[in-house]
Motif scaffolding. Structure first.
Motif, PDB file in Angstrom:
ATOM      1  N   TRP A   1       0.718  -1.170  -0.050  1.00 30.25           N
ATOM      2  CA  TRP A   1       0.044   0.011   0.079  1.00 30.25           C
ATOM      3  C   TRP A   1       0.942   1.140  -0.007  1.00 30.25           C
ATOM      4  O   TRP A   1       0.596   2.267  -0.571  1.00 30.25           O
ATOM      5  CB  TRP A   1      -1.063  -0.041   1.096  1.00 30.25           C
ATOM      6  CG  TRP A   1      -2.108  -0.891   1.124  1.00 30.25           C
ATOM      7  CD1 TRP A   1      -2.265  -2.348   1.459  1.00 30.25           C
ATOM      8  CD2 TRP A   1      -3.367  -0.733  -0.065  1.00 30.25           C
ATOM      9  NE1 TRP A   1      -3.282  -2.803   0.727  1.00 30.25           N
ATOM     10  CE2 TRP A   1      -3.914  -1.823   0.066  1.00 30.25           C
ATOM     11  CE3 TRP A   1      -3.567   0.272  -0.670  1.00 30.25           C
ATOM     12  CZ2 TRP A   1      -5.154  -1.975  -0.712  1.00 30.25           C
ATOM     13  CZ3 TRP A   1      -4.768   0.122  -1.460  1.00 30.25           C
ATOM     14  CH2 TRP A   1      -5.466  -0.993  -1.492  1.00 30.25           C
TER      15      TRP A   1
ATOM     16  N   THR B   1      -6.786   9.201 -11.604  1.00 28.46           N
ATOM     17  CA  THR B   1      -8.017   8.378 -11.747  1.00 28.46           C
ATOM     18  C   THR B   1      -7.680   7.126 -12.139  1.00 28.46           C
ATOM     19  O   THR B   1      -8.348   6.263 -11.703  1.00 28.46           O
ATOM     20  CB  THR B   1      -9.103   9.033 -12.736  1.00 28.46           C
ATOM     21  OG1 THR B   1      -8.487   9.395 -14.062  1.00 28.46           O
ATOM     22  CG2 THR B   1      -9.493  10.576 -12.174  1.00 28.46           C
TER      23      THR B   1
ATOM     24  N   LEU C   1      -6.232   5.204  -9.236  1.00 23.02           N
ATOM     25  CA  LEU C   1      -7.332   5.052  -8.186  1.00 23.02           C
ATOM     26  C   LEU C   1      -8.336   3.829  -8.688  1.00 23.02           C
ATOM     27  O   LEU C   1      -8.716   3.126  -7.778  1.00 23.02           O
ATOM     28  CB  LEU C   1      -8.092   6.293  -8.031  1.00 23.02           C
ATOM     29  CG  LEU C   1      -9.121   6.291  -6.806  1.00 23.02           C
ATOM     30  CD1 LEU C   1      -8.321   6.201  -5.447  1.00 23.02           C
ATOM     31  CD2 LEU C   1      -9.719   7.860  -6.815  1.00 23.02           C
ATOM     32  N   TYR C   2      -8.664   3.996  -9.730  1.00 27.18           N
ATOM     33  CA  TYR C   2      -9.592   2.814 -10.285  1.00 27.18           C
ATOM     34  C   TYR C   2      -8.772   1.541 -10.193  1.00 27.18           C
ATOM     35  O   TYR C   2      -9.397   0.364  -9.752  1.00 27.18           O
ATOM     36  CB  TYR C   2      -9.868   2.948 -11.845  1.00 27.18           C
ATOM     37  CG  TYR C   2     -10.320   1.801 -12.554  1.00 27.18           C
ATOM     38  CD1 TYR C   2     -11.662   1.482 -12.332  1.00 27.18           C
ATOM     39  CD2 TYR C   2      -9.661   0.925 -13.377  1.00 27.18           C
ATOM     40  CE1 TYR C   2     -12.195   0.264 -12.665  1.00 27.18           C
ATOM     41  CE2 TYR C   2     -10.028  -0.121 -13.761  1.00 27.18           C
ATOM     42  CZ  TYR C   2     -11.360  -0.571 -13.656  1.00 27.18           C
ATOM     43  OH  TYR C   2     -11.973  -1.691 -14.190  1.00 27.18           O
TER      44      TYR C   2
ATOM     45  N   ILE D   1      -6.721   0.540  -8.034  1.00 32.96           N
ATOM     46  CA  ILE D   1      -6.404   0.050  -6.431  1.00 32.96           C
ATOM     47  C   ILE D   1      -7.762  -0.530  -6.170  1.00 32.96           C
ATOM     48  O   ILE D   1      -8.021  -1.250  -5.219  1.00 32.96           O
ATOM     49  CB  ILE D   1      -5.955   1.117  -5.793  1.00 32.96           C
ATOM     50  CG1 ILE D   1      -4.455   1.457  -6.283  1.00 32.96           C
ATOM     51  CG2 ILE D   1      -6.063   0.857  -4.410  1.00 32.96           C
ATOM     52  CD1 ILE D   1      -3.934   2.694  -5.493  1.00 32.96           C
ATOM     53  N   THR D   2      -8.865   0.372  -6.570  1.00 29.89           N
ATOM     54  CA  THR D   2     -10.205   0.051  -6.117  1.00 29.89           C
ATOM     55  C   THR D   2     -10.841  -1.114  -6.598  1.00 29.89           C
ATOM     56  O   THR D   2     -11.526  -1.921  -6.068  1.00 29.89           O
ATOM     57  CB  THR D   2     -11.101   1.379  -6.031  1.00 29.89           C
ATOM     58  OG1 THR D   2     -11.075   1.749  -7.383  1.00 29.89           O
ATOM     59  CG2 THR D   2     -10.209   2.301  -4.898  1.00 29.89           C
ATOM     60  N   LEU D   3     -10.932  -1.175  -8.046  1.00 30.58           N
ATOM     61  CA  LEU D   3     -11.655  -1.933  -9.000  1.00 30.58           C
ATOM     62  C   LEU D   3     -10.834  -2.694  -9.779  1.00 30.58           C
ATOM     63  O   LEU D   3     -11.117  -4.097 -10.106  1.00 30.58           O
ATOM     64  CB  LEU D   3     -12.727  -1.087  -9.586  1.00 30.58           C
ATOM     65  CG  LEU D   3     -13.636  -0.243  -8.794  1.00 30.58           C
ATOM     66  CD1 LEU D   3     -14.619   0.444  -9.905  1.00 30.58           C
ATOM     67  CD2 LEU D   3     -14.553  -1.236  -7.931  1.00 30.58           C
TER      68      LEU D   3
ATOM     69  N   LYS E   1      -7.990  -4.624  -9.742  1.00 29.62           N
ATOM     70  CA  LYS E   1      -7.115  -5.350  -9.462  1.00 29.62           C
ATOM     71  C   LYS E   1      -8.027  -6.880  -9.123  1.00 29.62           C
ATOM     72  O   LYS E   1      -7.615  -8.112  -9.456  1.00 29.62           O
ATOM     73  CB  LYS E   1      -6.360  -5.211  -8.116  1.00 29.62           C
ATOM     74  CG  LYS E   1      -7.721  -5.072  -6.974  1.00 29.62           C
ATOM     75  CD  LYS E   1      -6.836  -4.682  -5.694  1.00 29.62           C
ATOM     76  CE  LYS E   1      -7.652  -4.183  -4.312  1.00 29.62           C
ATOM     77  NZ  LYS E   1      -6.979  -3.754  -3.337  1.00 29.62           N
ATOM     78  N   TYR E   2      -9.435  -6.776  -9.148  1.00 27.84           N
ATOM     79  CA  TYR E   2     -10.164  -7.891  -9.128  1.00 27.84           C
ATOM     80  C   TYR E   2     -11.277  -7.964 -10.435  1.00 27.84           C
ATOM     81  O   TYR E   2     -12.130  -8.550 -10.264  1.00 27.84           O
ATOM     82  CB  TYR E   2     -11.043  -7.842  -7.953  1.00 27.84           C
ATOM     83  CG  TYR E   2     -10.193  -8.014  -6.541  1.00 27.84           C
ATOM     84  CD1 TYR E   2      -9.140  -9.259  -6.621  1.00 27.84           C
ATOM     85  CD2 TYR E   2     -10.416  -7.012  -5.594  1.00 27.84           C
ATOM     86  CE1 TYR E   2      -8.520  -9.442  -5.481  1.00 27.84           C
ATOM     87  CE2 TYR E   2      -9.592  -7.194  -4.558  1.00 27.84           C
ATOM     88  CZ  TYR E   2      -8.705  -8.455  -4.593  1.00 27.84           C
ATOM     89  OH  TYR E   2      -7.827  -8.706  -3.123  1.00 27.84           O
TER      90      TYR E   2
ATOM     91  N   ASP F   1      -9.631  -9.214  -0.282  1.00 27.24           N
ATOM     92  CA  ASP F   1     -11.326  -9.396  -0.721  1.00 27.24           C
ATOM     93  C   ASP F   1     -11.477 -10.738  -0.826  1.00 27.24           C
ATOM     94  O   ASP F   1     -11.408 -11.243  -1.967  1.00 27.24           O
ATOM     95  CB  ASP F   1     -11.617  -8.396  -1.820  1.00 27.24           C
ATOM     96  CG  ASP F   1     -13.024  -8.043  -1.703  1.00 27.24           C
ATOM     97  OD1 ASP F   1     -13.912  -8.952  -1.347  1.00 27.24           O
ATOM     98  OD2 ASP F   1     -13.619  -7.002  -2.110  1.00 27.24           O
TER      99      ASP F   1
ATOM    100  N   LYS G   1     -14.218 -11.368  -3.680  1.00 26.00           N
ATOM    101  CA  LYS G   1     -13.796 -11.139  -5.063  1.00 26.00           C
ATOM    102  C   LYS G   1     -13.145 -12.420  -5.705  1.00 26.00           C
ATOM    103  O   LYS G   1     -13.082 -13.124  -6.690  1.00 26.00           O
ATOM    104  CB  LYS G   1     -12.975 -10.037  -5.430  1.00 26.00           C
ATOM    105  CG  LYS G   1     -13.534  -8.719  -4.932  1.00 26.00           C
ATOM    106  CD  LYS G   1     -14.691  -8.459  -6.082  1.00 26.00           C
ATOM    107  CE  LYS G   1     -15.577  -6.992  -5.762  1.00 26.00           C
ATOM    108  NZ  LYS G   1     -16.394  -6.729  -6.981  1.00 26.00           N
TER     109      LYS G   1
ATOM    110  N   GLY H   1      -2.851  -3.072  -7.757  1.00 27.28           N
ATOM    111  CA  GLY H   1      -3.787  -2.383  -8.454  1.00 27.28           C
ATOM    112  C   GLY H   1      -3.485  -3.051  -9.940  1.00 27.28           C
ATOM    113  O   GLY H   1      -2.349  -3.498 -10.075  1.00 27.28           O
TER     114      GLY H   1
END
Length: 410
Positions: free
Chosen positions: A65, A130, A133-134, A136-138, A140-141, A177, A180, A390
């Motif tokens: 992180w 952006t 950020l995407y 890291i949040t969405l 990677k899965y 997660d 996921k 990510g």
């Protein structure tokens, strides 16, 4: 101390120009205060991280992180700096010309910064911000199933239409997660393939990283031709400073044991015969062999008892093995399955139009299918993630390959 001077100067330059960009766009004291406070908090954290983190301790959640937030914060700032440095070059040129031509007052040598340029810089910096950020949040899965059909004139009749699901680079120590991952395992099972293959890197470093996930990965269905795996470079514990060789050896033994716990047969420089109907093919698994990494893969040993005329599928974690030893090999390895590169977890893929990633300047084969005179290597983009938490543009992959008998369809 000298080796730190240049990085510190560059770091200061980036911070200076980033602040100049914000100050040019807005005069709000609150916005400026929030920006400065946020920057200072992260700088203090970075100093703390570098003072307390010991090299050779391998990747953990903190390092993962820290890298993620470092890229998220400083890649946009680098964009801002490049734009404003370019503007300053033109300001100096303009000021020099105006000075010698007598067009300006000596006290105002440099023209004022233009708000428009800073706005453009912020717009450009928003793209990597952006995107990261995407990722890291969405991203990677955001698992993708990639389907390929390959034709081989000498494929045994009984194996015509056989399907293979390949996964690679699990890196279980990075997961955060469970839902996921369970979704991805269900996606694997939905493919209902005849054979499931895993091409290495089950952990980042330690066997214990996989323990919370064993029950999940054990749910991968056991197909008619079985489940097989090989080791990757991270499975040898090379990126950690062990207290003793015995500790390292113990961890390595436990990592090999993980494959058994999730019902995969680990191939350590060996081969097995897969039978279907009256025919058979050879599945060969080598240990890691990488041009820049550990070389313990022994193709000769792994191919003992395998004839040149046998149809062969080879699992080798690092695609540089195919480039340097396999693709021209006299034994004719029909299909090689690799991983390792992750596609750098960053790039651009527009099917049929564009496929780019920085990793392509290191590996000739880095994502997807490659051919050399009827011999193929498929490089899986990876199931998990490593270093950066990510994925941007290069999504986690589940590969499904169908083997067909016949000539390649153009």
């Amino acid at each position: 101390m000298l080796r730190w001077i240049i990085p510190i100067l560059l770091f200061g330059l980036v911070e200076y120009y980033s602040f100049q960009t914000i100050k040019t766009v807005t005069r709000s004291k609150w916005i400026l205060a929030i920006y400065v406070t946020t920057s200072m908090v992260f700088i203090v954290y970075l100093l703390y991280f570098f003072m307390t983190h010991e090299r050779g301790q391998g990747q953990n959640k903190q390092t993962l992180w820290t890298m993620g937030f470092f890229l998220l914060i400083y890649l946009p700032k680098i964009i801002l700096t490049l734009v404003l440095v370019t503007e300053d070059i033109f300001r100096v040129i303009q000021g020099t010309i105006s000075h010698f031509m007598g067009y300006t007052d000596k006290s105002e040598f440099l023209p004022a910064r233009r708000k428009f340029i800073s706005q453009v810089a912020l717009g450009l910096a928003a793209i990597p911000f952006t995107s990261l950020l995407y990722g890291i949040t969405l991203g990677k899965y955001n698992f993708k199933v990639k389907n390929k059909t390959l034709f081989f004139p000498d494929l045994p009749e009984s194996f015509d239409g056989t399907t293979i699901t390949q996964i690679s680079d699990i890196h279980s120590g990075s997961f955060d997660d469970r839902e996921k991952i369970e979704y991805a395992i269900n996606l694997i099972n939905e493919q209902q393939s005849d054979l499931v293959l895993f091409t290495g890197d089950i952990v980042n470093t330690h066997a214990k990283e996989m323990l919370p996930w064993i029950d999940v990965f054990k749910k991968i269905h056991n197909p008619v031709l079985g489940k097989y795996s090989v080791l990757g470079n991270h499975d040898y514990g090379e990126y950690f400073h062990w207290d003793s060789q015995s500790d390292k050896d113990k961890n390595f033994d436990e990592i090999k044991g993980l494959h058994t716990q999730i019902d995969f047969k680990l191939l350590l420089n060996e081969n097995v015969e897969l039978k279907k109907g009256n025919d058979s093919i050879k599945l060969i698994g080598v240990e890691n062999w990488g041009i820049h990494f550990k070389k313990v893969g022994d193709l000769v040993k792994a191919s003992e008892g395998v004839a040149k005329e046998d149809f062969k599928i080879l699992m080798s974690h690092d695609p540089s093995h195919w480039e340097n030893e396999i693709k021209h090999h006299e034994n004719n390895y029909h299909l090689t399955l690799s991983g390792h590169t992750h596609g750098f977890q960053f790039g651009i893929e527009i099917p049929g139009w564009l496929k780019w990633s920085p990793v392509q300047y290191v590996y000739k084969q880095w994502a997807g299918l490659y051919e050399n005179m009827g011999r193929y290597v498929y490089v899986n983009r990876g199931f998990g993630f490593h270093a950066y938490p990510g994925r941007v543009g290069i999504m986690p992959e589940i590969t499904v390959i169908e083997l067909k008998k016949g000539e390649k369809v153009v």
